[in-house]
Design a protein around this motif. Structure first.
Motif, PDB file in Angstrom:
ATOM      1  N   LEU A 273     -17.093 -25.960 -19.406  1.00 50.63           N
ATOM      2  CA  LEU A 273     -16.676 -26.198 -20.774  1.00 50.63           C
ATOM      3  C   LEU A 273     -15.796 -25.047 -21.216  1.00 50.63           C
ATOM      4  O   LEU A 273     -16.087 -23.879 -20.913  1.00 50.63           O
ATOM      5  N   SER A 274     -14.705 -25.359 -21.913  1.00 48.53           N
ATOM      6  CA  SER A 274     -13.802 -24.325 -22.406  1.00 48.53           C
ATOM      7  C   SER A 274     -13.191 -24.812 -23.715  1.00 48.53           C
ATOM      8  O   SER A 274     -13.503 -25.919 -24.183  1.00 48.53           O
ATOM      9  N   THR A 275     -12.330 -24.014 -24.313  1.00 44.26           N
ATOM     10  CA  THR A 275     -11.561 -24.426 -25.492  1.00 44.26           C
ATOM     11  C   THR A 275     -10.145 -23.922 -25.332  1.00 44.26           C
ATOM     12  O   THR A 275      -9.891 -22.916 -24.663  1.00 44.26           O
ATOM     13  N   ARG A 276      -9.210 -24.613 -25.946  1.00 40.59           N
ATOM     14  CA  ARG A 276      -7.813 -24.180 -25.998  1.00 40.59           C
ATOM     15  C   ARG A 276      -7.365 -24.227 -27.445  1.00 40.59           C
ATOM     16  O   ARG A 276      -8.008 -24.828 -28.305  1.00 40.59           O
ATOM     17  N   GLY A 277      -6.234 -23.617 -27.711  1.00 37.82           N
ATOM     18  CA  GLY A 277      -5.736 -23.560 -29.078  1.00 37.82           C
ATOM     19  C   GLY A 277      -6.344 -22.393 -29.820  1.00 37.82           C
ATOM     20  O   GLY A 277      -6.367 -21.261 -29.321  1.00 37.82           O
ATOM     21  N   ALA A 278      -6.858 -22.657 -31.021  1.00 31.60           N
ATOM     22  CA  ALA A 278      -7.450 -21.601 -31.843  1.00 31.60           C
ATOM     23  C   ALA A 278      -8.738 -21.086 -31.207  1.00 31.60           C
ATOM     24  O   ALA A 278      -9.441 -21.810 -30.497  1.00 31.60           O
TER      25      ALA A 278
ATOM     26  N   THR B 126     -10.755 -18.922  -0.291  1.00 25.54           N
ATOM     27  CA  THR B 126     -10.615 -20.191  -0.998  1.00 25.54           C
ATOM     28  C   THR B 126      -9.769 -19.984  -2.239  1.00 25.54           C
ATOM     29  O   THR B 126      -9.972 -19.033  -2.983  1.00 25.54           O
ATOM     30  N   LEU B 127      -8.817 -20.866  -2.441  1.00 27.97           N
ATOM     31  CA  LEU B 127      -8.040 -20.881  -3.668  1.00 27.97           C
ATOM     32  C   LEU B 127      -8.335 -22.203  -4.369  1.00 27.97           C
ATOM     33  O   LEU B 127      -7.870 -23.262  -3.949  1.00 27.97           O
ATOM     34  N   THR B 128      -9.132 -22.146  -5.420  1.00 31.94           N
ATOM     35  CA  THR B 128      -9.529 -23.334  -6.167  1.00 31.94           C
ATOM     36  C   THR B 128      -8.482 -23.649  -7.224  1.00 31.94           C
ATOM     37  O   THR B 128      -8.035 -22.758  -7.945  1.00 31.94           O
ATOM     38  N   VAL B 129      -8.110 -24.925  -7.316  1.00 31.78           N
ATOM     39  CA  VAL B 129      -7.046 -25.352  -8.218  1.00 31.78           C
ATOM     40  C   VAL B 129      -7.565 -26.468  -9.123  1.00 31.78           C
ATOM     41  O   VAL B 129      -8.207 -27.405  -8.661  1.00 31.78           O
ATOM     42  N   SER B 130      -7.276 -26.343 -10.417  1.00 31.56           N
ATOM     43  CA  SER B 130      -7.608 -27.397 -11.367  1.00 31.56           C
ATOM     44  C   SER B 130      -6.399 -27.690 -12.230  1.00 31.56           C
ATOM     45  O   SER B 130      -5.437 -26.914 -12.273  1.00 31.56           O
ATOM     46  N   PHE B 131      -6.452 -28.834 -12.941  1.00 31.93           N
ATOM     47  CA  PHE B 131      -5.404 -29.204 -13.883  1.00 31.93           C
ATOM     48  C   PHE B 131      -6.050 -29.474 -15.235  1.00 31.93           C
ATOM     49  O   PHE B 131      -7.064 -30.176 -15.319  1.00 31.93           O
ATOM     50  N   THR B 132      -5.479 -28.912 -16.284  1.00 29.29           N
ATOM     51  CA  THR B 132      -5.903 -29.185 -17.654  1.00 29.29           C
ATOM     52  C   THR B 132      -4.867 -30.095 -18.284  1.00 29.29           C
ATOM     53  O   THR B 132      -3.697 -29.713 -18.443  1.00 29.29           O
ATOM     54  N   LEU B 133      -5.301 -31.319 -18.639  1.00 33.17           N
ATOM     55  CA  LEU B 133      -4.366 -32.345 -19.090  1.00 33.17           C
ATOM     56  C   LEU B 133      -4.817 -32.931 -20.419  1.00 33.17           C
ATOM     57  O   LEU B 133      -6.022 -33.080 -20.661  1.00 33.17           O
ATOM     58  N   PRO B 134      -3.882 -33.283 -21.290  1.00 32.31           N
ATOM     59  CA  PRO B 134      -4.258 -33.903 -22.570  1.00 32.31           C
ATOM     60  C   PRO B 134      -4.871 -35.281 -22.353  1.00 32.31           C
ATOM     61  O   PRO B 134      -4.460 -36.034 -21.463  1.00 32.31           O
TER      62      PRO B 134
ATOM     63  N   CYS C  88     -15.264 -36.302  -7.631  1.00 27.75           N
ATOM     64  CA  CYS C  88     -14.393 -35.922  -8.733  1.00 27.75           C
ATOM     65  C   CYS C  88     -15.186 -35.157  -9.776  1.00 27.75           C
ATOM     66  O   CYS C  88     -16.254 -35.594 -10.198  1.00 27.75           O
ATOM     67  N   ARG C  89     -14.638 -34.060 -10.198  1.00 30.28           N
ATOM     68  CA  ARG C  89     -15.295 -33.240 -11.199  1.00 30.28           C
ATOM     69  C   ARG C  89     -14.443 -33.195 -12.445  1.00 30.28           C
ATOM     70  O   ARG C  89     -13.232 -33.012 -12.377  1.00 30.28           O
ATOM     71  N   ILE C  90     -15.081 -33.388 -13.586  1.00 31.95           N
ATOM     72  CA  ILE C  90     -14.389 -33.374 -14.871  1.00 31.95           C
ATOM     73  C   ILE C  90     -14.914 -32.213 -15.697  1.00 31.95           C
ATOM     74  O   ILE C  90     -16.129 -31.987 -15.761  1.00 31.95           O
ATOM     75  N   ALA C  91     -14.014 -31.486 -16.325  1.00 32.71           N
ATOM     76  CA  ALA C  91     -14.364 -30.407 -17.246  1.00 32.71           C
ATOM     77  C   ALA C  91     -13.829 -30.764 -18.628  1.00 32.71           C
ATOM     78  O   ALA C  91     -13.023 -31.697 -18.781  1.00 32.71           O
ATOM     79  N   LEU C  92     -14.274 -30.037 -19.630  1.00 31.10           N
ATOM     80  CA  LEU C  92     -13.860 -30.286 -21.005  1.00 31.10           C
ATOM     81  C   LEU C  92     -13.201 -29.043 -21.595  1.00 31.10           C
ATOM     82  O   LEU C  92     -13.732 -27.940 -21.465  1.00 31.10           O
ATOM     83  N   SER C  93     -12.041 -29.250 -22.231  1.00 28.68           N
ATOM     84  CA  SER C  93     -11.349 -28.164 -22.927  1.00 28.68           C
ATOM     85  C   SER C  93     -10.873 -28.689 -24.273  1.00 28.68           C
ATOM     86  O   SER C  93      -9.686 -28.995 -24.457  1.00 28.68           O
ATOM     87  N   PRO C  94     -11.759 -28.840 -25.261  1.00 23.12           N
ATOM     88  CA  PRO C  94     -11.338 -29.298 -26.586  1.00 23.12           C
ATOM     89  C   PRO C  94     -10.271 -28.389 -27.170  1.00 23.12           C
ATOM     90  O   PRO C  94     -10.351 -27.163 -27.046  1.00 23.12           O
ATOM     91  N   PHE C  95      -9.272 -29.005 -27.801  1.00 30.56           N
ATOM     92  CA  PHE C  95      -8.178 -28.242 -28.398  1.00 30.56           C
ATOM     93  C   PHE C  95      -8.457 -28.090 -29.888  1.00 30.56           C
ATOM     94  O   PHE C  95      -8.636 -29.078 -30.618  1.00 30.56           O
ATOM     95  N   LEU C  96      -8.490 -26.841 -30.346  1.00 28.02           N
ATOM     96  CA  LEU C  96      -8.789 -26.537 -31.745  1.00 28.02           C
ATOM     97  C   LEU C  96      -7.520 -26.118 -32.474  1.00 28.02           C
ATOM     98  O   LEU C  96      -6.736 -25.316 -31.956  1.00 28.02           O
TER      99      LEU C  96
ATOM    100  N   SER D 106      -9.655 -29.524  -7.340  1.00 27.20           N
ATOM    101  CA  SER D 106     -11.107 -29.524  -7.439  1.00 27.20           C
ATOM    102  C   SER D 106     -11.598 -30.179  -8.726  1.00 27.20           C
ATOM    103  O   SER D 106     -12.613 -30.859  -8.738  1.00 27.20           O
ATOM    104  N   THR D 107     -10.845 -29.986  -9.830  1.00 26.50           N
ATOM    105  CA  THR D 107     -11.328 -30.413 -11.139  1.00 26.50           C
ATOM    106  C   THR D 107     -10.161 -30.784 -12.036  1.00 26.50           C
ATOM    107  O   THR D 107      -9.078 -30.202 -11.931  1.00 26.50           O
ATOM    108  N   VAL D 108     -10.401 -31.747 -12.913  1.00 27.19           N
ATOM    109  CA  VAL D 108      -9.460 -32.079 -13.975  1.00 27.19           C
ATOM    110  C   VAL D 108     -10.167 -31.814 -15.297  1.00 27.19           C
ATOM    111  O   VAL D 108     -11.224 -32.381 -15.575  1.00 27.19           O
ATOM    112  N   SER D 109      -9.598 -30.926 -16.107  1.00 26.34           N
ATOM    113  CA  SER D 109     -10.177 -30.583 -17.402  1.00 26.34           C
ATOM    114  C   SER D 109      -9.452 -31.365 -18.491  1.00 26.34           C
ATOM    115  O   SER D 109      -8.227 -31.337 -18.571  1.00 26.34           O
ATOM    116  N   LEU D 110     -10.211 -32.084 -19.306  1.00 28.38           N
ATOM    117  CA  LEU D 110      -9.647 -32.925 -20.355  1.00 28.38           C
ATOM    118  C   LEU D 110      -9.463 -32.114 -21.633  1.00 28.38           C
ATOM    119  O   LEU D 110     -10.431 -31.589 -22.185  1.00 28.38           O
TER     120      LEU D 110
END
Length: 357
Positions: free
Chosen positions: A337-342, A227-235, A303-311, A260-264
């Motif tokens: 849950l994840s974070t991007r940026g700092a 399995t190759l799972t693919v997601s997109f992280t979008l603003p 539909c699965r939603i994930a969170l990636s707050p940008f710091l 599989s997932t869109v991370s906001l």
């Protein structure tokens, strides 16, 4: 039950007595002995002429039960994706800037004995436009052996394409070379999960090339039972996703790629008075959910939603914020849950890593 005992023959009457006691039709004992010797000799000769790869019977011993080995499809040179069920992130996913930390090692916030997810990024286009490099630097992909200790401890890692710099699909216009570039990165790290961090600036041709390459890699993985799972992280913001990103998701799905997932990726900043600066995250989730459902052509449960707050800085997220973020993610059933940026502070990271699903 009594057993008749044959009288012991004398030296001159043994043969006569044996013939007298033998039942009609039974061959003489001497013939039986000769036949046994001939059979043993023939069997030995047969075993001697067997080919070296043949299995020869073992000596008589207590039987041993050997369970049948599972039959697995043979991998092909183009196969991608890692075997096994763990190809979808969960809990807190730590982002690692592989360009800044080439000697990747799990941070101290990783809980021992607990499976933990990491994503390594960002993979962008090199000088020729079709070679994946870390954050635009001419540094070749590091080997997957850096992740052996992590996986041995029960953890897992995926790859992030895009982010700052040139995304491969925008610069590599040859579909075959683009697919090969993605495949090279996935194979180098034996990855079963990849993410695309994009910003809604791709044209239609770029979107279609990327989608076709993803669909091809997913078919290759499926052909080998992987399995190759693919997601997109979008603003995202209070209005959800941009129209361009919604259209990109729809085109990618219609091209045959499975998302599989869109991370906001929602920017948050400290210093906004008493008003919680986590409110934009809740607003983005509410607005983006129906948009993602329409773009991916599914239902709310699919539909699965994930969170990636940008710091923008480590102080953007306090320990109080981290607790609220973990509670919100759990209550809303976010994929991860994840974070991007700092990078968050050590104390905040400890709280976020404690998130498990």
């Amino acid at each position: 039950m009594s057993v008749a005992t044959e009288p012991e023959p004398g030296p001159e009457t043994g043969a006569t007595t044996d013939r007298r006691l033998r039942e009609p039709g039974t061959p003489p004992r001497s013939l039986v002995v000769l036949a046994s010797l001939a059979l043993a000799a023939g069997t030995g000769a047969a075993l001697w002429i067997l080919p070296s790869g043949a299995v020869r019977p073992a000596r008589a011993q207590r039987p041993i039960h050997v369970p049948p080995a599972p039959v697995a499809p043979s991998p092909t040179p183009s196969a991608v994706g890692r075997p096994g069920p763990v190809t979808r992130p969960s809990g807190f996913v730590t982002f690692v800037d592989a360009a800044r930390t080439p000697s990747f090692a799990p941070p101290e916030t990783s809980a021992p004995g607990r499976a933990h997810w990491f994503t390594l990024g960002h993979l962008t286009a090199g000088g020729d436009g079709c070679t994946p490099v870390w954050s635009g630097r001419d540094r070749d992909l590091s080997p997957a052996r850096r992740l052996e200790a992590l996986r041995a401890a029960g953890g897992e890692a995926g790859l992030v394409f895009g982010g700052p710099g040139r995304e491969l699909a925008a610069t590599c216009t040859d579909l075959g070379r683009l697919t090969g570039a993605y495949r090279r990165a996935v194979s180098a790290f034996d990855a079963g999960y990849i993410d695309f961090e994009l910003g809604g600036r791709d044209g239609g041709a770029t979107v279609l090339r990327r989608a076709a390459a993803i669909a091809s890699l997913q078919r290759e993985a499926a052909a080998t039972g992987r399995t190759l799972t693919v997601s997109f992280t979008l603003p995202a913001d209070g209005d959800g996703l941009s129209r361009a990103d919604q259209e990109m998701l729809r085109m990618t799905r219609e091209r045959g790629a499975e998302i599989s997932t869109v991370s906001l990726m929602v920017p948050i900043r400290a210093g906004q008075g008493r008003r919680s600066h986590l409110r934009p995250i809740a607003a983005a989730v509410r607005a983006a959910h129906p948009q993602i459902v329409r773009s991916l052509g599914g239902t709310g449960t699919r539909c699965r939603i994930a969170l990636s707050p940008f710091l923008t800085g480590a102080k953007d997220l306090t320990t109080t914020d981290a607790r609220k973020l973990v509670a919100f993610s759990t209550r809303k059933g976010m994929a991860w849950l994840s974070t991007r940026g700092a990078t968050p502070s050590w104390s905040v990271s400890r709280l976020l890593v404690g998130l498990t699903h």
